[in-house]
Design a protein around this motif. Structure first.
Motif, PDB file in Angstrom:
ATOM      1  N   HIS A 122       0.860  -1.190   0.000  1.00  0.00           N
ATOM      2  CA  HIS A 122       0.000   0.000   0.000  1.00  0.00           C
ATOM      3  C   HIS A 122       0.894   1.237   0.000  1.00  0.00           C
ATOM      4  CE1 HIS A 122       0.869  -0.885   4.260  1.00  0.00           C
ATOM      5  NE2 HIS A 122       0.848   0.419   4.429  1.00  0.00           N
ATOM      6  N   HIS A 158       1.990   5.425   0.715  1.00  0.00           N
ATOM      7  CA  HIS A 158       1.871   6.556   1.647  1.00  0.00           C
ATOM      8  C   HIS A 158       2.504   7.765   0.977  1.00  0.00           C
ATOM      9  CE1 HIS A 158       0.747   4.233   5.244  1.00  0.00           C
ATOM     10  NE2 HIS A 158       1.710   3.374   4.968  1.00  0.00           N
ATOM     11  N   HIS A 197       4.722   0.174   0.265  1.00  0.00           N
ATOM     12  CA  HIS A 197       5.358  -0.817   1.130  1.00  0.00           C
ATOM     13  C   HIS A 197       4.365  -1.838   1.672  1.00  0.00           C
ATOM     14  CE1 HIS A 197       4.842   1.145   5.411  1.00  0.00           C
ATOM     15  NE2 HIS A 197       3.713   1.104   4.773  1.00  0.00           N
ATOM     16  N   GLU A 235       3.771  -4.297   5.293  1.00  0.00           N
ATOM     17  CA  GLU A 235       4.125  -4.491   6.691  1.00  0.00           C
ATOM     18  C   GLU A 235       3.586  -5.870   7.062  1.00  0.00           C
ATOM     19  OE1 GLU A 235       2.140  -0.606   6.857  1.00  0.00           O
ATOM     20  OE2 GLU A 235       3.392  -0.219   8.618  1.00  0.00           O
TER      21      GLU A 235
END
Ligand code: CO
Length: 284
Positions: A69, A71, A113, A115
């Motif tokens: 996703h 940012h 990125h 996570e």
């Protein structure tokens, strides 16, 4: 204070609770449960903070967590209570943080990125805070501060112990540096032996977030999974039973418009449209 005391521009004295927000729980990412206190309808922004999630990923579900996703325009601060999380971005940066460790990621002009939780030691549990960047810094290059456990500063204060992540507390300075809004981020546990006075700086926005036990402060108590927005003042006075644990977070407000669309936080609608275009065209 006497009538002759000159007024200062910033109010001095102990802050009190302005309002308490209980976390709202919701599904997030791929199989995560988050307990959100900032970034909701009730409290959409607490300048400069944009979002606060306590996240849980259950080992028995083995969900992938937060797959790729984007940012842009702000910072994400991930603080682990248990389990580990591995971060990988589209520029080849990667890092793993475990219990008690922190990643302060300045997304700046943007990245994509993932996570990813590791369930080897059981459930994965932590906090993610989003911190806004001033307009002048929104398009800086991404930057990471991965803070290993050994670099988190232990503070032994009068009536408390703390894990200091950023800012100053008890004469010590946390390991996260060079953040525009001069943050204080501390994980504090009361020893129950004294009332505690925590200096937060009179000009900063400040909140308490309950983790264990009830934190008593001026104007009420803060329970686990509740966030207390504090009024102006230069200190926060707290007390509680031994083992009472909470986050104390403070930072300078930015005072600029917030234009927001999911993982993009800019100052104008045009910049948001540009961010979406850039993401679609692989330019993050
Ligand atoms: Co992210």
């Amino acid at each position: 204070m006497t009538a002759n005391t000159p007024r200062t521009t910033a109010p001095q004295g102990a802050r009190q609770i302005a309002k308490i927000f209980k976390a709202a729980s919701q599904a997030e990412g791929a199989g995560a449960l988050v307990h959100r206190t900032i970034g909701n309808h009730a409290l959409s922004v607490l300048d400069p903070f944009l979002l606060l999630d306590e996240f849980e990923l259950k080992a028995d579900r083995r969900s992938p967590g937060f797959p790729d996703h984007p940012h842009r325009g702000f910072e994400t601060v991930t603080y682990m209570f248990s389990g580990t999380m591995t971060h990988r971005d589209n520029a080849g940066n990667a890092g793993t943080i475990g219990p008690g460790e922190v990643q302060w990621m300045t997304a700046g002009k943007g990245l994509v990125h993932s996570e990813t939780p590791d369930y080897a030691t059981g459930d994965v549990h932590g906090m993610q805070l989003w911190v806004n960047l001033p307009a002048k810094d929104k398009m800086i290059a991404p930057r990471y501060q991965d803070i290993p456990l050994g670099d988190i500063v232990d503070v032994a204060g009068d009536g408390y112990t703390a894990k200091l992540i950023a800012g100053e507390l008890g004469g010590q300075t946390g390991p996260v540096t060079d953040i525009a809004v001069a943050p204080l981020y501390a994980d504090i546990t009361l020893t129950g032996t004294a009332d505690v006075h925590l200096p937060v700086g009179a000009t900063r926005t400040a909140f308490l977030y309950g983790i264990a036990g009830d934190v008593q402060t001026k104007g009420g108590a803060v329970a686990p999974r509740a966030l207390a927005v504090m009024t102006d003042g230069d200190t926060i006075a707290v007390s509680g039973a031994a083992g009472t644990r909470f986050l104390l977070v403070a930072a300078e407000p930015i005072g600029e418009p917030v234009a927001r669309y999911g993982p993009f936080v800019m100052t104008t609608r045009e910049e948001i449209i540009q961010a979406v275009e850039d993401f679609k065209n692989g330019r993050l």
